[in-house]
Design a protein around this motif. Structure first.
Motif, PDB file in Angstrom:
ATOM      1  N   HIS A 119      11.157   9.921 -12.971  1.00 30.64           N
ATOM      2  CA  HIS A 119      12.390  10.713 -12.898  1.00 30.64           C
ATOM      3  C   HIS A 119      12.128  12.110 -12.357  1.00 30.64           C
ATOM      4  CE1 HIS A 119      15.605  13.271 -14.811  1.00 30.64           C
ATOM      5  NE2 HIS A 119      16.312  12.410 -14.112  1.00 30.64           N
ATOM      6  N   SER A 120      10.941  12.655 -12.660  1.00 29.26           N
ATOM      7  CA  SER A 120      10.604  14.002 -12.189  1.00 29.26           C
ATOM      8  C   SER A 120      10.077  14.021 -10.760  1.00 29.26           C
ATOM      9  CB  SER A 120       9.587  14.648 -13.129  1.00 29.26           C
ATOM     10  OG  SER A 120       8.310  14.045 -12.962  1.00 29.26           O
ATOM     11  N   GLY A 121       9.999  12.826 -10.134  1.00 29.79           N
ATOM     12  CA  GLY A 121       9.578  12.766  -8.733  1.00 29.79           C
ATOM     13  C   GLY A 121       8.139  12.354  -8.513  1.00 29.79           C
ATOM     14  N   LEU A 122       7.434  12.033  -9.582  1.00 29.68           N
ATOM     15  CA  LEU A 122       6.038  11.604  -9.456  1.00 29.68           C
ATOM     16  C   LEU A 122       5.955  10.092  -9.286  1.00 29.68           C
ATOM     17  CD1 LEU A 122       4.505  13.851 -12.255  1.00 29.68           C
ATOM     18  CD2 LEU A 122       4.479  14.256  -9.777  1.00 29.68           C
ATOM     19  N   ARG A 123       4.750   9.623  -8.990  1.00 32.65           N
ATOM     20  CA  ARG A 123       4.494   8.194  -8.863  1.00 32.65           C
ATOM     21  C   ARG A 123       3.611   7.734 -10.010  1.00 32.65           C
ATOM     22  NH1 ARG A 123       3.349   5.565  -2.931  1.00 32.65           N
ATOM     23  NH2 ARG A 123       5.570   5.389  -2.718  1.00 32.65           N
ATOM     24  N   VAL A 124       3.860   6.520 -10.505  1.00 37.09           N
ATOM     25  CA  VAL A 124       3.060   5.977 -11.606  1.00 37.09           C
ATOM     26  C   VAL A 124       2.591   4.585 -11.210  1.00 37.09           C
ATOM     27  CG1 VAL A 124       3.060   5.243 -14.012  1.00 37.09           C
ATOM     28  CG2 VAL A 124       4.395   7.245 -13.332  1.00 37.09           C
ATOM     29  N   ILE A 125       1.266   4.399 -11.195  1.00 38.44           N
ATOM     30  CA  ILE A 125       0.703   3.101 -10.802  1.00 38.44           C
ATOM     31  C   ILE A 125      -0.359   2.697 -11.809  1.00 38.44           C
ATOM     32  CG2 ILE A 125      -0.563   1.847  -9.009  1.00 38.44           C
ATOM     33  CD1 ILE A 125       0.636   3.897  -7.006  1.00 38.44           C
ATOM     34  N   ASP A 126      -0.297   1.444 -12.242  1.00 38.50           N
ATOM     35  CA  ASP A 126      -1.317   0.908 -13.140  1.00 38.50           C
ATOM     36  C   ASP A 126      -2.684   1.120 -12.489  1.00 38.50           C
ATOM     37  OD1 ASP A 126      -3.164  -1.552 -13.822  1.00 38.50           O
ATOM     38  OD2 ASP A 126      -1.741  -1.364 -15.475  1.00 38.50           O
ATOM     39  N   PRO A 127      -3.604   1.862 -13.150  1.00 36.31           N
ATOM     40  CA  PRO A 127      -4.873   2.219 -12.504  1.00 36.31           C
ATOM     41  C   PRO A 127      -5.748   1.023 -12.124  1.00 36.31           C
ATOM     42  CG  PRO A 127      -4.813   3.018 -14.785  1.00 36.31           C
ATOM     43  CD  PRO A 127      -3.454   2.468 -14.468  1.00 36.31           C
ATOM     44  N   ALA A 128      -5.775  -0.019 -12.960  1.00 38.72           N
ATOM     45  CA  ALA A 128      -6.599  -1.187 -12.641  1.00 38.72           C
ATOM     46  C   ALA A 128      -6.082  -1.878 -11.390  1.00 38.72           C
ATOM     47  CB  ALA A 128      -6.616  -2.161 -13.817  1.00 38.72           C
ATOM     48  N   LEU A 129      -4.761  -1.967 -11.279  1.00 38.65           N
ATOM     49  CA  LEU A 129      -4.175  -2.592 -10.090  1.00 38.65           C
ATOM     50  C   LEU A 129      -4.393  -1.748  -8.845  1.00 38.65           C
ATOM     51  CD1 LEU A 129      -0.740  -4.081 -11.137  1.00 38.65           C
ATOM     52  CD2 LEU A 129      -2.689  -5.278 -10.208  1.00 38.65           C
ATOM     53  N   ALA A 130      -4.339  -0.443  -8.995  1.00 40.38           N
ATOM     54  CA  ALA A 130      -4.575   0.444  -7.848  1.00 40.38           C
ATOM     55  C   ALA A 130      -5.978   0.224  -7.298  1.00 40.38           C
ATOM     56  CB  ALA A 130      -4.380   1.900  -8.263  1.00 40.38           C
ATOM     57  N   SER A 131      -6.957   0.112  -8.201  1.00 41.89           N
ATOM     58  CA  SER A 131      -8.348  -0.138  -7.771  1.00 41.89           C
ATOM     59  C   SER A 131      -8.468  -1.487  -7.081  1.00 41.89           C
ATOM     60  CB  SER A 131      -9.296  -0.100  -8.970  1.00 41.89           C
ATOM     61  OG  SER A 131      -9.259   1.156  -9.579  1.00 41.89           O
ATOM     62  N   GLU A 132      -7.829  -2.499  -7.677  1.00 43.95           N
ATOM     63  CA  GLU A 132      -7.886  -3.849  -7.109  1.00 43.95           C
ATOM     64  C   GLU A 132      -7.234  -3.887  -5.731  1.00 43.95           C
ATOM     65  OE1 GLU A 132      -6.121  -8.264  -8.106  1.00 43.95           O
ATOM     66  OE2 GLU A 132      -6.343  -6.854  -9.759  1.00 43.95           O
ATOM     67  N   SER A 133      -6.131  -3.166  -5.592  1.00 40.16           N
ATOM     68  CA  SER A 133      -5.414  -3.138  -4.323  1.00 40.16           C
ATOM     69  C   SER A 133      -6.268  -2.517  -3.223  1.00 40.16           C
ATOM     70  CB  SER A 133      -4.109  -2.353  -4.487  1.00 40.16           C
ATOM     71  OG  SER A 133      -3.403  -2.321  -3.284  1.00 40.16           O
ATOM     72  N   LEU A 134      -6.981  -1.448  -3.563  1.00 46.33           N
ATOM     73  CA  LEU A 134      -7.866  -0.810  -2.586  1.00 46.33           C
ATOM     74  C   LEU A 134      -9.002  -1.741  -2.201  1.00 46.33           C
ATOM     75  CD1 LEU A 134      -8.038   2.796  -4.053  1.00 46.33           C
ATOM     76  CD2 LEU A 134      -7.007   2.108  -1.883  1.00 46.33           C
ATOM     77  N   ALA A 135      -9.530  -2.480  -3.186  1.00 40.41           N
ATOM     78  CA  ALA A 135     -10.643  -3.402  -2.917  1.00 40.41           C
ATOM     79  C   ALA A 135     -10.196  -4.584  -2.066  1.00 40.41           C
ATOM     80  CB  ALA A 135     -11.232  -3.891  -4.237  1.00 40.41           C
ATOM     81  N   ASP A 136      -8.987  -5.092  -2.331  1.00 38.97           N
ATOM     82  CA  ASP A 136      -8.487  -6.266  -1.597  1.00 38.97           C
ATOM     83  C   ASP A 136      -8.121  -5.953  -0.152  1.00 38.97           C
ATOM     84  OD1 ASP A 136      -8.793  -7.963  -3.675  1.00 38.97           O
ATOM     85  OD2 ASP A 136      -6.664  -8.270  -4.086  1.00 38.97           O
ATOM     86  N   GLY A 137      -7.740  -4.713   0.110  1.00 42.43           N
ATOM     87  CA  GLY A 137      -7.276  -4.360   1.439  1.00 42.43           C
ATOM     88  C   GLY A 137      -5.827  -4.789   1.622  1.00 42.43           C
TER      89      GLY A 137
END
Length: 201
Positions: A119-137
């Motif tokens: 609501h304040s304009g920030l982004r929230v991402i599950d950290p484990a998924l963020a790492s996995e997403s970077l690894a998967d490409g």
């Protein structure tokens, strides 16, 4: 007050989230829907600040709904809350315009905080998924390959797929061959399952 719209096809989950968020002094759950194709109309009616969307819902999936909301009601932010913690889903949700992505085993306190941050304009991402997403490409599939693999998941023949997507059987074979190569699979059904497991379809 932060006005919330909840969309989840599981009534028990939806009710639990509404009850827990309703305990927060600065959050007001103003609408609940159980189908993806009910979200836009409800959002127009109640003007929520944040929509909490599941991914797999009848009518329309949460990623399609996210795109629609961002296009039609750009001031409403989207937080995807799903059982399916797949890196491919995360990427697709963010590409569609979601401000956040968390899984359903997130605690009530963390969920409320995610709503506030979004609501304040920030982004929230599950950290484990963020790492996995970077690894998967990135997702290597084209939109047409994804469409064809979705149908291939049902075990449909090449000719049946061709009829459904209005392409020749040869063209469908070419798309399937490309998708099989990109997923490292041996068959079209295996390619479809691999793509599904990674959240690409």
């Amino acid at each position: 007050m932060i006005r919330i719209l909840l969309a989840d096809d599981q009534a028990l989950v939806r009710g639990a989230m509404a009850a827990l968020l309703g305990l927060e002094p600065d959050i007001d759950v103003v609408a609940e829907v159980g189908r993806g194709d009910e979200v836009l109309a409800a959002a127009r009616d109640v003007a929520p600040h944040v929509c909490l969307l599941d991914i797999e819902m009848p009518g329309r999936d949460g990623i399609d709904v996210t795109s629609e909301l961002r296009r039609e009601i750009p001031d409403t932010r989207v937080l995807v809350v799903t059982t399916f913690g797949r890196a491919g889903y995360l990427r697709r949700a963010l590409d569609a315009g979601a401000s956040g992505f968390v899984v359903k085993d997130t605690s009530a306190k963390e969920l409320a905080e995610a709503v506030r941050r979004i609501h304040s304009g920030l982004r929230v991402i599950d950290p484990a998924l963020a790492s996995e997403s970077l690894a998967d490409g990135p997702d290597p599939l084209t939109e047409r390959e994804r469409d064809i693999l979705r149908i291939a998941l049902t075990g449909a023949t090449v000719s049946a797929i061709a009829r459904e997507v209005n392409l020749s059987a040869g063209t469908v074979r070419n798309y399937l061959s490309s998708a099989i190569g990109k997923t490292g699979a041996g068959t079209r059904v295996e390619a479809a399952r691999t793509a599904q497991a990674r959240g690409w379809i």
